[in-house]
Design a protein around this motif. Sequence first.
Motif, PDB file in Angstrom:
ATOM      1  N   GLY A 290       0.818  -1.209   0.000  1.00  0.00           N
ATOM      2  CA  GLY A 290       0.000   0.000   0.000  1.00  0.00           C
ATOM      3  C   GLY A 290       0.850   1.256   0.000  1.00  0.00           C
ATOM      4  N   PHE A 291       2.026   1.196   0.624  1.00  0.00           N
ATOM      5  CA  PHE A 291       2.919   2.354   0.626  1.00  0.00           C
ATOM      6  C   PHE A 291       3.525   2.585  -0.765  1.00  0.00           C
ATOM      7  CE2 PHE A 291       2.980   1.195   5.174  1.00  0.00           C
ATOM      8  CZ  PHE A 291       2.580   2.409   5.711  1.00  0.00           C
ATOM      9  N   VAL A 292       3.752   1.500  -1.507  1.00  0.00           N
ATOM     10  CA  VAL A 292       4.226   1.652  -2.892  1.00  0.00           C
ATOM     11  C   VAL A 292       3.165   2.367  -3.718  1.00  0.00           C
ATOM     12  CG1 VAL A 292       5.032   0.462  -4.957  1.00  0.00           C
ATOM     13  CG2 VAL A 292       5.657  -0.419  -2.704  1.00  0.00           C
ATOM     14  N   THR A 293       1.908   1.962  -3.546  1.00  0.00           N
ATOM     15  CA  THR A 293       0.812   2.624  -4.261  1.00  0.00           C
ATOM     16  C   THR A 293       0.741   4.103  -3.890  1.00  0.00           C
ATOM     17  OG1 THR A 293      -0.439   0.550  -4.259  1.00  0.00           O
ATOM     18  CG2 THR A 293      -1.664   2.564  -4.740  1.00  0.00           C
ATOM     19  N   ALA A 294       0.874   4.400  -2.595  1.00  0.00           N
ATOM     20  CA  ALA A 294       0.855   5.802  -2.151  1.00  0.00           C
ATOM     21  C   ALA A 294       1.998   6.580  -2.784  1.00  0.00           C
ATOM     22  CB  ALA A 294       0.944   5.873  -0.627  1.00  0.00           C
ATOM     23  N   GLY A 295       3.161   5.937  -2.894  1.00  0.00           N
ATOM     24  CA  GLY A 295       4.302   6.594  -3.530  1.00  0.00           C
ATOM     25  C   GLY A 295       4.024   6.914  -4.986  1.00  0.00           C
ATOM     26  N   LEU A 296       3.365   6.004  -5.680  1.00  0.00           N
ATOM     27  CA  LEU A 296       3.060   6.239  -7.093  1.00  0.00           C
ATOM     28  C   LEU A 296       2.036   7.361  -7.270  1.00  0.00           C
ATOM     29  CD1 LEU A 296       3.030   2.529  -8.274  1.00  0.00           C
ATOM     30  CD2 LEU A 296       4.672   4.287  -8.941  1.00  0.00           C
ATOM     31  N   VAL A 297       1.105   7.475  -6.324  1.00  0.00           N
ATOM     32  CA  VAL A 297       0.157   8.603  -6.362  1.00  0.00           C
ATOM     33  C   VAL A 297       0.932   9.915  -6.182  1.00  0.00           C
ATOM     34  CG1 VAL A 297      -1.792   9.700  -5.193  1.00  0.00           C
ATOM     35  CG2 VAL A 297      -1.805   7.226  -5.587  1.00  0.00           C
ATOM     36  N   CYS A 298       1.888   9.918  -5.242  1.00  0.00           N
ATOM     37  CA  CYS A 298       2.725  11.104  -5.061  1.00  0.00           C
ATOM     38  C   CYS A 298       3.533  11.398  -6.323  1.00  0.00           C
ATOM     39  CB  CYS A 298       3.673  10.895  -3.887  1.00  0.00           C
ATOM     40  SG  CYS A 298       2.877  10.908  -2.268  1.00  0.00           S
ATOM     41  N   PHE A 299       3.958  10.341  -7.000  1.00  0.00           N
ATOM     42  CA  PHE A 299       4.717  10.493  -8.233  1.00  0.00           C
ATOM     43  C   PHE A 299       3.886  11.237  -9.280  1.00  0.00           C
ATOM     44  CE2 PHE A 299       6.589   9.096 -12.229  1.00  0.00           C
ATOM     45  CZ  PHE A 299       7.950   9.052 -11.952  1.00  0.00           C
ATOM     46  N   MET A 300       2.615  10.843  -9.420  1.00  0.00           N
ATOM     47  CA  MET A 300       1.725  11.525 -10.366  1.00  0.00           C
ATOM     48  C   MET A 300       1.535  12.982  -9.973  1.00  0.00           C
ATOM     49  SD  MET A 300      -1.302   8.771 -11.192  1.00  0.00           S
ATOM     50  CE  MET A 300      -2.115   9.971 -12.227  1.00  0.00           C
ATOM     51  N   ALA A 301       1.304  13.224  -8.684  1.00  0.00           N
ATOM     52  CA  ALA A 301       1.099  14.605  -8.220  1.00  0.00           C
ATOM     53  C   ALA A 301       2.335  15.453  -8.474  1.00  0.00           C
ATOM     54  CB  ALA A 301       0.748  14.598  -6.735  1.00  0.00           C
ATOM     55  N   GLY A 302       3.504  14.854  -8.288  1.00  0.00           N
ATOM     56  CA  GLY A 302       4.749  15.577  -8.494  1.00  0.00           C
ATOM     57  C   GLY A 302       4.939  16.016  -9.933  1.00  0.00           C
ATOM     58  N   ARG A 303       4.460  15.209 -10.879  1.00  0.00           N
ATOM     59  CA  ARG A 303       4.588  15.585 -12.289  1.00  0.00           C
ATOM     60  C   ARG A 303       3.809  16.861 -12.590  1.00  0.00           C
ATOM     61  NH1 ARG A 303       4.994  10.349 -16.323  1.00  0.00           N
ATOM     62  NH2 ARG A 303       7.197  10.013 -15.868  1.00  0.00           N
ATOM     63  N   PHE A 304       2.606  16.959 -12.055  1.00  0.00           N
ATOM     64  CA  PHE A 304       1.805  18.161 -12.287  1.00  0.00           C
ATOM     65  C   PHE A 304       2.426  19.360 -11.574  1.00  0.00           C
ATOM     66  CE2 PHE A 304      -1.404  14.825 -13.062  1.00  0.00           C
ATOM     67  CZ  PHE A 304      -1.855  15.232 -14.304  1.00  0.00           C
ATOM     68  N   ALA A 305       2.851  19.158 -10.318  1.00  0.00           N
ATOM     69  CA  ALA A 305       3.444  20.264  -9.563  1.00  0.00           C
ATOM     70  C   ALA A 305       4.751  20.723 -10.203  1.00  0.00           C
ATOM     71  CB  ALA A 305       3.687  19.828  -8.120  1.00  0.00           C
ATOM     72  N   GLY A 306       5.565  19.774 -10.647  1.00  0.00           N
ATOM     73  CA  GLY A 306       6.831  20.124 -11.281  1.00  0.00           C
ATOM     74  C   GLY A 306       6.629  20.885 -12.573  1.00  0.00           C
ATOM     75  N   ALA A 307       5.629  20.451 -13.349  1.00  0.00           N
ATOM     76  CA  ALA A 307       5.334  21.153 -14.595  1.00  0.00           C
ATOM     77  C   ALA A 307       4.895  22.585 -14.319  1.00  0.00           C
ATOM     78  CB  ALA A 307       4.248  20.406 -15.369  1.00  0.00           C
ATOM     79  N   GLY A 308       4.127  22.773 -13.247  1.00  0.00           N
ATOM     80  CA  GLY A 308       3.702  24.123 -12.878  1.00  0.00           C
ATOM     81  C   GLY A 308       4.872  24.992 -12.437  1.00  0.00           C
ATOM     82  N   LEU A 309       5.784  24.399 -11.659  1.00  0.00           N
ATOM     83  CA  LEU A 309       6.957  25.149 -11.210  1.00  0.00           C
ATOM     84  C   LEU A 309       7.834  25.581 -12.371  1.00  0.00           C
ATOM     85  CD1 LEU A 309       8.182  23.290  -7.986  1.00  0.00           C
ATOM     86  CD2 LEU A 309       7.459  25.679  -8.169  1.00  0.00           C
ATOM     87  N   MET A 310       7.923  24.723 -13.391  1.00  0.00           N
ATOM     88  CA  MET A 310       8.795  25.024 -14.520  1.00  0.00           C
ATOM     89  C   MET A 310       8.282  26.172 -15.379  1.00  0.00           C
ATOM     90  SD  MET A 310      10.187  21.266 -15.670  1.00  0.00           S
ATOM     91  CE  MET A 310      10.926  20.191 -14.437  1.00  0.00           C
ATOM     92  N   LYS A 311       7.059  26.624 -15.109  1.00  0.00           N
ATOM     93  CA  LYS A 311       6.568  27.822 -15.779  1.00  0.00           C
ATOM     94  C   LYS A 311       7.198  29.079 -15.178  1.00  0.00           C
ATOM     95  CE  LYS A 311       2.065  25.862 -17.042  1.00  0.00           C
ATOM     96  NZ  LYS A 311       0.587  25.957 -16.858  1.00  0.00           N
ATOM     97  N   HIS A 312       7.726  28.932 -13.965  1.00  0.00           N
ATOM     98  CA  HIS A 312       8.287  30.079 -13.254  1.00  0.00           C
ATOM     99  C   HIS A 312       9.786  29.949 -12.999  1.00  0.00           C
ATOM    100  CE1 HIS A 312       4.106  31.221 -12.536  1.00  0.00           C
ATOM    101  NE2 HIS A 312       3.894  29.996 -12.084  1.00  0.00           N
ATOM    102  N   LEU A 313      10.296  28.708 -12.970  1.00  0.00           N
ATOM    103  CA  LEU A 313      11.711  28.463 -12.720  1.00  0.00           C
ATOM    104  C   LEU A 313      12.300  27.641 -13.860  1.00  0.00           C
ATOM    105  CD1 LEU A 313      11.598  27.407  -8.943  1.00  0.00           C
ATOM    106  CD2 LEU A 313      12.313  29.630  -9.849  1.00  0.00           C
ATOM    107  N   LYS A 314      13.588  27.811 -14.116  1.00  0.00           N
ATOM    108  CA  LYS A 314      14.271  26.993 -15.108  1.00  0.00           C
ATOM    109  C   LYS A 314      14.205  25.521 -14.698  1.00  0.00           C
ATOM    110  CE  LYS A 314      15.954  30.060 -18.047  1.00  0.00           C
ATOM    111  NZ  LYS A 314      15.626  30.039 -19.488  1.00  0.00           N
ATOM    112  N   ALA A 315      14.147  24.654 -15.709  1.00  0.00           N
ATOM    113  CA  ALA A 315      14.035  23.218 -15.438  1.00  0.00           C
ATOM    114  C   ALA A 315      15.196  22.722 -14.583  1.00  0.00           C
ATOM    115  CB  ALA A 315      13.971  22.444 -16.751  1.00  0.00           C
TER     116      ALA A 315
END
Length: 433
Positions: A290-315
């Motif tokens: 179940g913790f692996v599944t939770a990690g993968l959910v965080c992984f998905m969330a991180g992709r969206f958050a990272g993409a948003g950050l890259m609109k304001h900061l260099k990759a």
Amino acid sequence: MHPPAASTTASGHSSGATPLFPLALIVSLFFLWGVANNLNDVLVAQFKKAFTLSDFQAALVQSAFYLGYFIVALPAGAFMRRYGYKSAVLFGLCLYGVGALLFWPAAAYATYAMFLAALFVIACGLAFLETSANPYVTLLGPASSAASRLNLAQAFNPLGSITGVLIGQQFIFTGVEHTPQELAAMGAGARDAFMKSEAAAVQLPYLVIGLGVLAWALVILVTRFPSVANREEGEPAAHGVLKRLLRDGRLLGAIAAQFFYVGAQVAVFSHMIRYTQATVPGTTAKEAAGFVTAGLVCFMAGRFAGAGLMKHLKASRVLALFALANVLLMAVAAFMPGRPGIYALVASSFFMSVMYPTIFALGVEGKGDDERKFAAALLVMAIIGGAVLTAAMGVASDRVGIAHSMLVPAVCFIAIFLFAQQHWQRVTAGVTA
């Protein structure tokens, strides 16, 4: 009756509207290889139990898998240039399906080496799929929407990853756990029967996966795809391009960073179940998954958050910050085992999320079409880090314990931080965009 094939533009893209059904079939491949990749995290724990393996021996699941990627990446690219994208996809699906079906005899004979061979075959198939599907998606439709199509396709990969863990959690893990002392107290016959039943737990899930993948290959075979340009490269030109790339310090840095990233990600996910069981005694593998599944959910969330950050900061700046965060989280996992360490590992998935595509993009940045193809193949070969560093972490776990072995991925994230910092310095110095 098949619709007429779309014509091809000079850039290689199919002209006219995006062919939705062919595109959907190729996008589905991102889901399929996500399933296979993260089922390995389940297999590491399952085979450790079924064959009473050391952490190093169990980590050979990932070594066999990612060795296939390393060996086949360049041949897959050559196959694609010679026979076309669709043929490469079909060949990859056939290898994937056959490898999954090989789990049945491997379980029947309860032979760990046969399982590793089957995983190697699956990985060879996935190398063909990853090498061909990414560029194919960009070509199935107008060039103006290529990026959005590829982003859509990549979104299905973590969904496949979550599905793979759930399949393992529900249909492979039996929930039956025995301590080494309990196993030693069993009679030889009872112990052998238990181990065989645990090995056999993978048969039905992989049979269904294998047949499903082969059926998908048949659907793709009978579907007409728009024609796209598939220009072949002459061997002398190819050798010249490779020589130039191997002298490119920035690309070599990206390859090294990708090696360390894939190694860190695979090592963390592969050992998360083992870490949870070792640091919170009494936790079953099924519960720990179940913790692996939770990690993968965080992984998905991180992709969206990272993409948003890259609109304001260099990759490169985002990459450096995320790598530094994971260095700290690995330190927590190493020195605060138990619930704090588990939560740190789950949280690290959020910060790992943007690393692969960001390192990839920085590696091919500024490259022409020919160089980009070969640079992409070299970056795919860096996936061998998943084989080397997961095995290294297994050795560390056997010697110093599973908690302190988390210092191995910590070192990997330090290497990624240094790569990102070096790229950032080039940006601020005006060397690159």
